[in-house]
Design a protein around this motif. Structure first.
Motif, PDB file in Angstrom:
ATOM      1  N   ARG A  34       0.734  20.015  26.172  1.00 34.63           N
ATOM      2  CA  ARG A  34       0.536  20.384  27.578  1.00 34.63           C
ATOM      3  C   ARG A  34      -0.717  21.220  27.764  1.00 34.63           C
ATOM      4  NH1 ARG A  34       5.630  23.173  29.342  1.00 34.63           N
ATOM      5  NH2 ARG A  34       6.661  22.449  27.487  1.00 34.63           N
ATOM      6  N   LEU A  35      -0.966  22.145  26.830  1.00 39.39           N
ATOM      7  CA  LEU A  35      -2.183  22.957  26.919  1.00 39.39           C
ATOM      8  C   LEU A  35      -3.422  22.098  26.708  1.00 39.39           C
ATOM      9  CD1 LEU A  35      -1.165  26.225  25.052  1.00 39.39           C
ATOM     10  CD2 LEU A  35      -1.806  26.009  27.448  1.00 39.39           C
ATOM     11  N   ASP A  36      -3.352  21.143  25.786  1.00 39.58           N
ATOM     12  CA  ASP A  36      -4.481  20.235  25.551  1.00 39.58           C
ATOM     13  C   ASP A  36      -4.794  19.424  26.799  1.00 39.58           C
ATOM     14  OD1 ASP A  36      -5.026  20.986  22.951  1.00 39.58           O
ATOM     15  OD2 ASP A  36      -3.743  19.441  22.059  1.00 39.58           O
ATOM     16  N   ALA A  37      -3.748  18.994  27.500  1.00 39.48           N
ATOM     17  CA  ALA A  37      -3.923  18.165  28.685  1.00 39.48           C
ATOM     18  C   ALA A  37      -4.268  18.976  29.929  1.00 39.48           C
ATOM     19  CB  ALA A  37      -2.660  17.361  28.943  1.00 39.48           C
ATOM     20  N   GLY A  38      -4.159  20.301  29.848  1.00 39.19           N
ATOM     21  CA  GLY A  38      -4.429  21.134  31.013  1.00 39.19           C
ATOM     22  C   GLY A  38      -3.254  21.207  31.966  1.00 39.19           C
ATOM     23  N   ASP A  39      -2.088  20.799  31.504  1.00 37.01           N
ATOM     24  CA  ASP A  39      -0.875  20.820  32.319  1.00 37.01           C
ATOM     25  C   ASP A  39      -0.084  22.074  31.956  1.00 37.01           C
ATOM     26  OD1 ASP A  39       1.362  20.240  33.834  1.00 37.01           O
ATOM     27  OD2 ASP A  39       2.185  18.843  32.345  1.00 37.01           O
ATOM     28  N   PHE A  40      -0.019  23.013  32.881  1.00 35.34           N
ATOM     29  CA  PHE A  40       0.628  24.290  32.598  1.00 35.34           C
ATOM     30  C   PHE A  40       2.010  24.395  33.212  1.00 35.34           C
ATOM     31  CE2 PHE A  40      -4.018  25.243  33.071  1.00 35.34           C
ATOM     32  CZ  PHE A  40      -4.289  25.109  31.721  1.00 35.34           C
ATOM     33  N   VAL A  41       2.535  23.284  33.711  1.00 39.29           N
ATOM     34  CA  VAL A  41       3.865  23.276  34.308  1.00 39.29           C
ATOM     35  C   VAL A  41       4.895  23.525  33.208  1.00 39.29           C
ATOM     36  CG1 VAL A  41       5.560  21.881  35.543  1.00 39.29           C
ATOM     37  CG2 VAL A  41       3.132  21.677  36.093  1.00 39.29           C
ATOM     38  N   GLY A  42       5.808  24.429  33.481  1.00 37.84           N
ATOM     39  CA  GLY A  42       6.847  24.740  32.517  1.00 37.84           C
ATOM     40  C   GLY A  42       6.504  25.901  31.617  1.00 37.84           C
ATOM     41  N   LEU A  43       5.242  26.323  31.623  1.00 40.33           N
ATOM     42  CA  LEU A  43       4.835  27.491  30.837  1.00 40.33           C
ATOM     43  C   LEU A  43       4.919  28.725  31.727  1.00 40.33           C
ATOM     44  CD1 LEU A  43       1.709  26.069  29.001  1.00 40.33           C
ATOM     45  CD2 LEU A  43       3.957  26.467  28.044  1.00 40.33           C
ATOM     46  N   PRO A  44       5.303  29.845  31.171  1.00 37.49           N
ATOM     47  CA  PRO A  44       5.353  31.064  31.981  1.00 37.49           C
ATOM     48  C   PRO A  44       3.985  31.367  32.593  1.00 37.49           C
ATOM     49  CG  PRO A  44       6.445  31.401  29.873  1.00 37.49           C
ATOM     50  CD  PRO A  44       5.775  30.070  29.803  1.00 37.49           C
ATOM     51  N   ALA A  45       3.968  31.708  33.866  1.00 36.24           N
ATOM     52  CA  ALA A  45       2.712  31.921  34.589  1.00 36.24           C
ATOM     53  C   ALA A  45       1.874  33.050  33.989  1.00 36.24           C
ATOM     54  CB  ALA A  45       3.009  32.209  36.058  1.00 36.24           C
ATOM     55  N   GLU A  46       2.539  34.077  33.452  1.00 38.67           N
ATOM     56  CA  GLU A  46       1.782  35.204  32.904  1.00 38.67           C
ATOM     57  C   GLU A  46       1.036  34.841  31.620  1.00 38.67           C
ATOM     58  OE1 GLU A  46       6.086  35.732  31.499  1.00 38.67           O
ATOM     59  OE2 GLU A  46       5.106  35.307  33.398  1.00 38.67           O
ATOM     60  N   PHE A  47       1.319  33.671  31.036  1.00 38.30           N
ATOM     61  CA  PHE A  47       0.622  33.245  29.827  1.00 38.30           C
ATOM     62  C   PHE A  47      -0.582  32.372  30.123  1.00 38.30           C
ATOM     63  CE2 PHE A  47       4.958  33.444  27.609  1.00 38.30           C
ATOM     64  CZ  PHE A  47       4.851  34.817  27.504  1.00 38.30           C
ATOM     65  N   VAL A  48      -0.647  31.806  31.301  1.00 35.87           N
ATOM     66  CA  VAL A  48      -1.730  30.874  31.621  1.00 35.87           C
ATOM     67  C   VAL A  48      -2.489  31.254  32.898  1.00 35.87           C
ATOM     68  CG1 VAL A  48      -0.690  28.936  30.403  1.00 35.87           C
ATOM     69  CG2 VAL A  48      -0.087  29.338  32.785  1.00 35.87           C
ATOM     70  N   ASP A  49      -2.323  32.489  33.363  1.00 32.14           N
ATOM     71  CA  ASP A  49      -2.956  32.867  34.623  1.00 32.14           C
ATOM     72  C   ASP A  49      -4.457  33.113  34.488  1.00 32.14           C
ATOM     73  OD1 ASP A  49      -2.634  35.174  33.189  1.00 32.14           O
ATOM     74  OD2 ASP A  49      -1.750  36.342  34.813  1.00 32.14           O
ATOM     75  N   THR A  50      -4.974  33.402  33.310  1.00 34.04           N
ATOM     76  CA  THR A  50      -6.418  33.581  33.130  1.00 34.04           C
ATOM     77  C   THR A  50      -6.907  32.634  32.030  1.00 34.04           C
ATOM     78  OG1 THR A  50      -6.212  35.300  31.445  1.00 34.04           O
ATOM     79  CG2 THR A  50      -6.253  36.030  33.746  1.00 34.04           C
ATOM     80  N   PRO A  51      -8.178  32.249  32.087  1.00 38.91           N
ATOM     81  CA  PRO A  51      -8.710  31.363  31.033  1.00 38.91           C
ATOM     82  C   PRO A  51      -8.649  31.998  29.637  1.00 38.91           C
ATOM     83  CG  PRO A  51     -10.211  31.436  32.896  1.00 38.91           C
ATOM     84  CD  PRO A  51      -9.144  32.452  33.159  1.00 38.91           C
ATOM     85  N   GLN A  52      -8.820  33.316  29.559  1.00 44.05           N
ATOM     86  CA  GLN A  52      -8.773  33.983  28.254  1.00 44.05           C
ATOM     87  C   GLN A  52      -7.383  33.869  27.633  1.00 44.05           C
ATOM     88  OE1 GLN A  52      -9.869  35.596  31.049  1.00 44.05           O
ATOM     89  NE2 GLN A  52     -12.073  35.703  30.660  1.00 44.05           N
ATOM     90  N   LYS A  53      -6.358  34.028  28.457  1.00 44.14           N
ATOM     91  CA  LYS A  53      -4.988  33.916  27.947  1.00 44.14           C
ATOM     92  C   LYS A  53      -4.685  32.489  27.512  1.00 44.14           C
ATOM     93  CE  LYS A  53      -2.865  37.785  30.370  1.00 44.14           C
ATOM     94  NZ  LYS A  53      -1.814  38.199  31.298  1.00 44.14           N
ATOM     95  N   ARG A  54      -5.136  31.508  28.305  1.00 43.62           N
ATOM     96  CA  ARG A  54      -4.920  30.111  27.936  1.00 43.62           C
ATOM     97  C   ARG A  54      -5.617  29.784  26.624  1.00 43.62           C
ATOM     98  NH1 ARG A  54      -5.574  29.144  33.672  1.00 43.62           N
ATOM     99  NH2 ARG A  54      -7.774  28.743  33.350  1.00 43.62           N
ATOM    100  N   GLU A  55      -6.857  30.254  26.479  1.00 44.07           N
ATOM    101  CA  GLU A  55      -7.615  29.984  25.246  1.00 44.07           C
ATOM    102  C   GLU A  55      -6.967  30.661  24.038  1.00 44.07           C
ATOM    103  OE1 GLU A  55     -11.647  31.150  25.921  1.00 44.07           O
ATOM    104  OE2 GLU A  55     -11.908  29.710  27.561  1.00 44.07           O
ATOM    105  N   ALA A  56      -6.503  31.891  24.211  1.00 48.26           N
ATOM    106  CA  ALA A  56      -5.869  32.608  23.099  1.00 48.26           C
ATOM    107  C   ALA A  56      -4.562  31.934  22.697  1.00 48.26           C
ATOM    108  CB  ALA A  56      -5.616  34.068  23.496  1.00 48.26           C
ATOM    109  N   LEU A  57      -3.772  31.519  23.682  1.00 50.00           N
ATOM    110  CA  LEU A  57      -2.509  30.830  23.384  1.00 50.00           C
ATOM    111  C   LEU A  57      -2.772  29.485  22.721  1.00 50.00           C
ATOM    112  CD1 LEU A  57       0.560  30.896  23.634  1.00 50.00           C
ATOM    113  CD2 LEU A  57       0.316  29.859  25.902  1.00 50.00           C
TER     114      LEU A  57
END
Length: 161
Positions: A34-57
């Motif tokens: 899902r992260l590879d595809a850019g689909d953040f549905v189903g992931l907690p919002a606080e983990f994907v709200d910024t690009p830095q958090k998405r990249e780190a995760l």
């Protein structure tokens, strides 16, 4: 008379494993996809709200997948080596065993490199998410626990409902 017909074949018992077990799939493959595809549905919002958090995760899950893959290959080579070394005759090792030992050394090296990459990814995640690692707890253990608790929270059992 052929040499092969005079050699005794080892007797296998039913309790002995006849082949290698199939490795377990990477437990976080769906989240990583899902992260590879850019689909953040189903992931907690606080983990994907910024690009830095998405990249780190994403980096943490990629590194975790590399550790998993390296561990599986190390285990498979070790199983093959254990299985084939049972019936070795004294003397110089066969080219097959030498190749297996080389593969084992390469797999161990890959495992060590994957662990180092995982530690770097965990360090980045801890900094971006401002997490506090408990004293006397290894960073790898903390990260695996954090991944399990945040990405796959335990469902309540029927008895707890």
């Amino acid at each position: 008379m052929a040499l092969a017909s005079t050699m005794r074949q080892p007797v296998r018992f039913l309790s002995e494993p006849t082949g290698m077990t199939t490795p377990a799939a990477f437990p976080h493959a769906a989240v990583l996809a899902r992260l590879d595809a850019g689909d953040f549905v189903g992931l907690p919002a606080e983990f994907v709200d910024t690009p830095q958090k998405r990249e780190a995760l994403h980096a943490l899950l990629k590194a975790s997948q590399a550790v998993h893959r390296a561990g599986v290959s190390t285990m498979q080579v070790a199983d093959a080596l254990r299985r084939d070394q049972k019936f070795v005759r004294p003397g110089a090792p066969s080219p097959h065993l030498v190749r297996l030992r080389q593969q084992q050394a390469a797999a161990r090296q890959a495992t060590n490199q994957a662990r180092q990459g995982f530690i770097v990814a965990v360090d980045g995640l801890v900094r971006v998410f401002a997490l506090t690692v408990p004293a006397r707890k290894r960073l790898e253990v903390f990260a695996q626990d954090w991944i399990g608790a945040t990405l796959h929270p335990k469902r309540p059992r029927e008895s707890e409902l």
